[in-house]
Motif scaffolding. Structure first.
Motif, PDB file in Angstrom:
ATOM      1  N   ILE A 125       0.926  -1.235   0.069  1.00  0.00           N
ATOM      2  CA  ILE A 125      -0.030  -0.044  -0.106  1.00  0.00           C
ATOM      3  C   ILE A 125       0.950   1.391  -0.169  1.00  0.00           C
ATOM      4  N   ALA A 126       0.527   2.215  -0.695  1.00  0.00           N
ATOM      5  CA  ALA A 126       1.339   3.451  -0.842  1.00  0.00           C
ATOM      6  C   ALA A 126       0.120   4.660  -0.564  1.00  0.00           C
ATOM      7  N   ALA A 127       0.686   5.465   0.336  1.00  0.00           N
ATOM      8  CA  ALA A 127      -0.202   6.510   0.861  1.00  0.00           C
ATOM      9  C   ALA A 127       0.714   7.672   1.369  1.00  0.00           C
ATOM     10  N   ASN A 128       0.755   8.811   0.551  1.00  0.00           N
ATOM     11  CA  ASN A 128       1.195  10.063   0.976  1.00  0.00           C
ATOM     12  C   ASN A 128       2.785   9.768   1.158  1.00  0.00           C
ATOM     13  N   GLY A 129       3.369   9.152   0.342  1.00  0.00           N
ATOM     14  CA  GLY A 129       4.757   8.710   0.549  1.00  0.00           C
ATOM     15  C   GLY A 129       5.175   7.833   1.381  1.00  0.00           C
ATOM     16  N   LEU A 130       4.274   7.270   1.993  1.00  0.00           N
ATOM     17  CA  LEU A 130       4.356   5.915   3.048  1.00  0.00           C
ATOM     18  C   LEU A 130       4.309   4.702   2.151  1.00  0.00           C
ATOM     19  N   THR A 131       4.816   3.599   2.375  1.00  0.00           N
ATOM     20  CA  THR A 131       4.637   2.299   1.916  1.00  0.00           C
ATOM     21  C   THR A 131       4.539   1.244   3.028  1.00  0.00           C
ATOM     22  N   SER A 132       3.463   0.398   2.674  1.00  0.00           N
ATOM     23  CA  SER A 132       3.662  -0.837   3.847  1.00  0.00           C
ATOM     24  C   SER A 132       4.474  -2.021   3.517  1.00  0.00           C
ATOM     25  N   ARG A 133       4.412  -2.862   4.321  1.00  0.00           N
ATOM     26  CA  ARG A 133       4.929  -4.094   3.893  1.00  0.00           C
ATOM     27  C   ARG A 133       4.325  -4.829   2.932  1.00  0.00           C
ATOM     28  N   THR A 134       4.932  -5.789   2.221  1.00  0.00           N
ATOM     29  CA  THR A 134       4.356  -6.377   1.273  1.00  0.00           C
ATOM     30  C   THR A 134       3.608  -7.442   2.045  1.00  0.00           C
ATOM     31  N   PHE A 135       2.372  -7.755   1.247  1.00  0.00           N
ATOM     32  CA  PHE A 135       1.506  -8.724   1.877  1.00  0.00           C
ATOM     33  C   PHE A 135       0.682  -9.504   0.772  1.00  0.00           C
TER      34      PHE A 135
END
Length: 631
Positions: A125-135
């Motif tokens: 997930i990408a949001a406002n320059g952030l990324t999550s771990r891969t899932f």
């Protein structure tokens, strides 16, 4: 459950370096790092990052609810988000991020709902320059998860232990606190250590045995056969979960020998004097170092050999647990081992009659510290026992009695409460309501479903936060989280009503990383995930954390609990300090037995919901922990 930290007063142990400080891949820089940042920049940004995307590290089912949560430690704006595949292609969104209420250290939260994405694959997930771990999104996301828990259960075995390839605590035990049989030997070797200490309780062991059998009965396809009955590798034609449950049943027959005596506990907190592996346990209970351990009977009166006493006033809580484990075991083993099935069926009836004659609770016995399992309810145990005896025998007397017991505690009392004493309302969810529903008439089914609904609503009413979590964060909170998810799931099975699915899913997601710390609360699950590296365990300390794979941790607690328990002190810098500023705390530290100790009964409790999620696609193989397991 460790009840005092006296081990550490004499233990010599070199400090463990913080894995965050070593900048290994994983938790410390997975959830809040700007997309495309270099490794050096990532290390720098994680120190200053204030927003983190938390996802379920096991993954999501294609048709299930899929929600990630942004935890912001400072005011933030998250306008929208998108889901991106491994090739960098946007597959979902942009979708609005829904701002929600604060929770703990997260002064702001945002819920990112991507339930409409059903295609299988690996994403972030990408949001406002952030990324999550891969899932992952996959139909087999939970495949093997329930079997993975059994690795921890086998490691907890008393008697022959396959991890050590040796037998432990072979001299158990000597009867204490009994004016007639005190000082006599009774064979009591077997079963499981309760947690990272080596105490053993029927209270938790009978419940664990029942829960594993229930998980297999309702979801047999989730379990495999890769181990022999003694826990060593090698198929034996029996699902591994039944081998583990059989290990529990055999111990229970020793502690309930069929002579009218009811025993409830082996050892006490004198256990905590030394930082020993079970194979070298050197505690002296009065019969020599490493010798016999005490066996406590149920007496129907307050117990405790030293300063502290419990509040026991009956036998029914323990007798009911014996009944349900024996009765369900007799049903599941009648074709595999008819002789043993007949034996435990008879013991089930005997135990139930004792419970009927001696209402009240048989609490565990404290030792030199004031901690014990303060179980105050017993009608739920007798309800479950009666329901299983009805299923076993068809005698309608049992179902009438089960219904009467159920009416006396329709809702497990912790549900909707702010707090409770340690194990005050145990088991954490009332399986008896579901067991009555399985075999009841339409009227009984409606009543049992309504009882479950009332409990779920009480928890959901407290879940007015971005994580949708409404349990009280008492000691062993992960047990409550597991039981809430299980009860909500069973309610859906019973009624088809999915109005509480959001809360059910949130509880399960919490356990696997959708929490402020971004940590899976099961050691080594999933492989390569962010899980505890420094649990409160001598086995992990001396032999490696991988030996505890599959163990469910106690979980976060109220700050006030952490600060007031005896003997807790962190051994290393708190890598989660920024997330421990709110009303609840979690520490991945060997010194914190309140949040970071794996627990046997909680692990067994989790088998049901993971088996239900795993369905028939499990093939049962362990989601093996590798070198990427951790930070």
């Amino acid at each position: 459950m460790i009840t005092t930290n006296s081990w550490y007063r004499t233990a010599s142990r070199a400090p463990l370096l913080s894995l965050c400080a070593l900048a290994l891949v994983g938790a410390c820089r997975s959830a809040g790092v700007p997309a495309g940042a270099s490794a050096a920049a990532s290390r720098a940004s994680v120190d200053s990052a204030t927003s983190f995307i938390r996802v379920n590290q096991i993954g999501y089912l294609p048709a299930g609810r899929k929600v990630a949560v942004v935890c912001s430690l400072a005011p933030a704006t998250i306008g929208s988000f998108e889901v991106v595949d491994g090739a960098g292609k946007r597959v979902f969104g942009p979708e609005k991020a829904k701002k929600d209420r604060s929770f703990g250290p997260c002064v702001e939260t945002f819920r990112l709902d991507f339930s409409a994405l059903t295609s299988e694959g690996e994403y972030h997930i990408a949001a406002n320059g952030l990324t999550s771990r891969t899932f992952r999104i996959a139909a087999d996301a939970y495949a093997g998860a329930a079997d993975t828990l059994l690795y921890y259960m086998r490691q907890q075995r008393s008697g022959y232990n396959p991890v050590f390839r040796d037998s432990v605590h072979t001299h158990d035990g000597i009867i204490v606190d009994d004016s007639v049989r005190g000082g006599e030997y009774i064979p009591a070797t077997g079963g499981w250590a309760d947690a990272s200490d080596y105490l053993q309780y029927v209270t938790t062991s009978a419940t664990a045995t029942f829960q594993m059998m229930m998980a297999y009965r309702d979801n047999p396809g989730a379990f495999s056969d890769e181990f022999a009955a003694n826990g060593l590798p090698g198929a034996n034609g029996i699902p591994d979960v039944l081998d583990e449950a059989r290990h529990g049943l055999e111990w229970l027959t020793l502690l309930f020998p069929g002579d009218g005596n009811v025993y409830n506990q082996v050892a006490d907190d004198r256990d905590h004097q030394f930082w020993d592996l079970p194979t070298t346990d050197s505690v002296d209970y009065g019969w020599g170092r490493g010798g016999a351990r005490p066996v406590y009977p149920c007496t129907g009166r307050p117990q405790g050999l030293f300063k502290y006493k419990n509040r026991s006033d009956g036998l029914a809580s323990t007798a009911g647990k014996y009944t349900s484990a024996f009765a369900l075991g007799a049903q599941l083993l009648k074709d595999r081992d008819p002789e043993f099935a007949r034996l435990i069926a008879d013991r089930a009836r005997q135990a139930y009659d004792i419970g009927r004659a001696h209402p009240g609770v048989c609490q565990t016995a404290p030792g030199t510290a004031p901690y014990f399992y303060e179980e105050d309810n017993w009608t739920d145990d007798m309800e479950l026992g009666a329901a299983e005896l009805f299923s076993l025998t068809g005698d309608t007397t049992y179902v009438r009695q089960a219904m009467e017991y159920a009416s006396r505690e329709p809702v497990t009392p912790w549900m909707g409460a702010d707090t409770a004493r340690h194990y005050q309302w145990f088991p954490w969810h009332n399986a008896g309501h579901y067991e009555i529903w399985r075999n009841g008439n339409e009227s009984a089914k409606r009543v049992m479903a309504d009882y479950y609904r009332r409990g779920i609503e009480r928890v959901a009413a407290r879940a007015d936060n971005g994580f949708r979590i409404g349990i009280p964060f008492i000691w062993c909170s992960n047990n409550l989280m597991t039981s809430f998810a299980t009860q909500a799931h069973l309610y859906r099975v019973m009624t088809g009503d999915d109005r509480y699915l959001e809360y059910e899913t949130a509880a399960l997601d919490w356990l696997f990383g959708v929490n402020p710390w971004g940590v899976s609360m099961v050691v080594g699950l999933p492989a390569g995930g962010v899980t505890a590296q420094d649990p409160h365990s001598v086995v992990a300390d001396k032999l490696g954390v991988d030996k505890l794979t599959g163990g469910l941790l106690d979980g976060p607690v109220y700050r006030s609990i952490f600060q007031n328990l005896k003997g807790i002190s962190l051994h290393d810098a708190d890598e989660y300090a920024r997330f421990n500023t709110g009303f609840i705390v979690y520490h991945d530290d060997i010194g914190d037995y309140s949040t970071n100790e794996p627990i046997m009964d909680g692990t067994a409790n989790l088998t049901y919901i993971l088996a239900a999620m795993g369905g028939g696609g499990g093939e049962g193989r362990r989601q093996k922990a590798g070198s990427g397991n951790g930070r």
